[in-house]
Design a protein around this motif. Structure first.
Motif, PDB file in Angstrom:
ATOM      1  N   PHE A   1       0.826  -1.210   0.000  1.00  0.00           N
ATOM      2  CA  PHE A   1       0.000   0.000   0.000  1.00  0.00           C
ATOM      3  C   PHE A   1       0.858   1.258   0.000  1.00  0.00           C
ATOM      4  O   PHE A   1       0.604   2.201  -0.756  1.00  0.00           O
ATOM      5  N   LEU A   2       1.878   1.288   0.866  1.00  0.00           N
ATOM      6  CA  LEU A   2       2.739   2.471   0.953  1.00  0.00           C
ATOM      7  C   LEU A   2       3.410   2.780  -0.379  1.00  0.00           C
ATOM      8  O   LEU A   2       3.487   3.937  -0.796  1.00  0.00           O
ATOM      9  N   MET A   3       3.905   1.744  -1.044  1.00  0.00           N
ATOM     10  CA  MET A   3       4.609   1.966  -2.317  1.00  0.00           C
ATOM     11  C   MET A   3       3.648   2.354  -3.430  1.00  0.00           C
ATOM     12  O   MET A   3       3.971   3.184  -4.280  1.00  0.00           O
ATOM     13  N   MET A   4       2.445   1.763  -3.408  1.00  0.00           N
ATOM     14  CA  MET A   4       1.432   2.161  -4.397  1.00  0.00           C
ATOM     15  C   MET A   4       1.021   3.615  -4.156  1.00  0.00           C
ATOM     16  O   MET A   4       0.853   4.398  -5.087  1.00  0.00           O
ATOM     17  N   TRP A   5       0.837   3.969  -2.888  1.00  0.00           N
ATOM     18  CA  TRP A   5       0.460   5.342  -2.536  1.00  0.00           C
ATOM     19  C   TRP A   5       1.539   6.327  -2.974  1.00  0.00           C
ATOM     20  O   TRP A   5       1.239   7.385  -3.531  1.00  0.00           O
ATOM     21  N   LYS A   6       2.796   5.974  -2.730  1.00  0.00           N
ATOM     22  CA  LYS A   6       3.909   6.859  -3.058  1.00  0.00           C
ATOM     23  C   LYS A   6       3.918   7.219  -4.533  1.00  0.00           C
ATOM     24  O   LYS A   6       4.216   8.358  -4.911  1.00  0.00           O
ATOM     25  N   HIS A   7       3.579   6.257  -5.396  1.00  0.00           N
ATOM     26  CA  HIS A   7       3.648   6.474  -6.845  1.00  0.00           C
ATOM     27  C   HIS A   7       2.282   6.776  -7.462  1.00  0.00           C
ATOM     28  O   HIS A   7       2.127   6.702  -8.675  1.00  0.00           O
ATOM     29  N   SER A   8       1.310   7.130  -6.610  1.00  0.00           N
ATOM     30  CA  SER A   8       0.007   7.546  -7.129  1.00  0.00           C
ATOM     31  C   SER A   8      -0.436   8.794  -6.374  1.00  0.00           C
ATOM     32  O   SER A   8       0.014   9.897  -6.685  1.00  0.00           O
ATOM     33  N   MET A   9      -1.265   8.630  -5.347  1.00  0.00           N
ATOM     34  CA  MET A   9      -1.755   9.783  -4.591  1.00  0.00           C
ATOM     35  C   MET A   9      -0.633  10.528  -3.886  1.00  0.00           C
ATOM     36  O   MET A   9      -0.668  11.752  -3.756  1.00  0.00           O
ATOM     37  N   GLY A  10       0.372   9.800  -3.413  1.00  0.00           N
ATOM     38  CA  GLY A  10       1.478  10.434  -2.702  1.00  0.00           C
ATOM     39  C   GLY A  10       2.305  11.365  -3.556  1.00  0.00           C
ATOM     40  O   GLY A  10       3.031  12.220  -3.046  1.00  0.00           O
ATOM     41  N   ALA A  11       2.211  11.195  -4.884  1.00  0.00           N
ATOM     42  CA  ALA A  11       2.958  12.056  -5.803  1.00  0.00           C
ATOM     43  C   ALA A  11       2.256  13.390  -6.023  1.00  0.00           C
ATOM     44  O   ALA A  11       2.831  14.307  -6.621  1.00  0.00           O
ATOM     45  N   CYS A  12       1.005  13.503  -5.555  1.00  0.00           N
ATOM     46  CA  CYS A  12       0.244  14.748  -5.703  1.00  0.00           C
ATOM     47  C   CYS A  12       0.527  15.649  -4.503  1.00  0.00           C
ATOM     48  O   CYS A  12       0.562  15.181  -3.362  1.00  0.00           O
TER      49      CYS A  12
END
Length: 217
Positions: free
Chosen positions: A176-187
């Protein structure tokens, strides 16, 4: 006066030895930016500062190059980790916290974290790559974490459990953390919502202690 071949040879040799690493680095950046299917080998070669022909001297295909990216950035970490955990002196709970920190430091908080999102999103279209990732990363990763859980069970530190299934409760938040980092976390609006290290330790504590309030006598 032009330099002799003897004077230039060591420099050229060093450059030649560095090329596979430079190509893997360029490939990692482009694969994460564009995805596996959209990345062209000539783009990788250009970013590494070599010709496409030079790339094919080291890697037979784009799939072979991607396997090298997985191997160099993630898979090659496991032998040293396995050796380190053989002599770990703390409790199994401390060992689990430490393992999660290691993963975030060496993978999750690096460009290599994008490999996870990439494999998940493109696995169906590229089953050979998914199978390679399963063998080189998923199996040794789950094996290492399962050994920590089993250690805790055998020492009486953890309750009895099916460690082969319980291990995925530990892996899931990291994915989850890595998916978040490269999706919503990049915003920009979402970038600071989740503190990765705080999230990791909170999750491990929840697993170790449960969510039920302790009843007082």
């Amino acid at each position: 006066m032009a330099p002799s071949s003897a004077e230039t040879s060591p420099k050229r040799e060093r450059r030649k030895e560095a090329r596979p690493g430079e190509l893997v680095k360029a490939a990692l950046d482009l694969f994460v930016e564009k995805g596996f299917a959209a990345t062209r080998v000539d783009e990788v070669a250009a970013r590494a500062g070599v010709s496409k022909g030079t790339l094919f001297l080291y890697f037979e295909s784009k799939e072979d190059l991607f396997k090298a990216v997985i191997r160099d950035n993630i898979a090659n970490l496991f032998p040293a980790w396995n050796e380190e955990f053989k002599t770990f002196g703390g409790s199994s709970a401390e060992m689990l916290h430490y393992a999660m920190d290691l993963w975030w430091l060496n993978v999750g908080n690096t460009p290599a974290s994008g490999i996870v999102k990439l494999v998940i999103s493109e696995a169906q279209n590229f089953p050979e790559i998914a199978a390679f990732y399963q063998k080189e990363v998923v199996e040794p990763g789950t094996g290492l974490l399962q050994s920590i859980l089993q250690r805790g069970v055998e020492r009486g530190e953890f309750q009895h459990m099916d460690t082969s299934k319980s291990v995925f409760s530990i892996i899931a938040p990291m994915i989850f953390l890595m998916m978040w980092k490269h999706s919503m976390g990049a915003c920009a609006a979402s970038a600071n919502i989740i503190d990765p290290k705080e999230f990791i330790h909170m999750h491990v504590d929840l697993l170790l202690n449960g969510m039920s309030a302790k009843k007082t006598q």
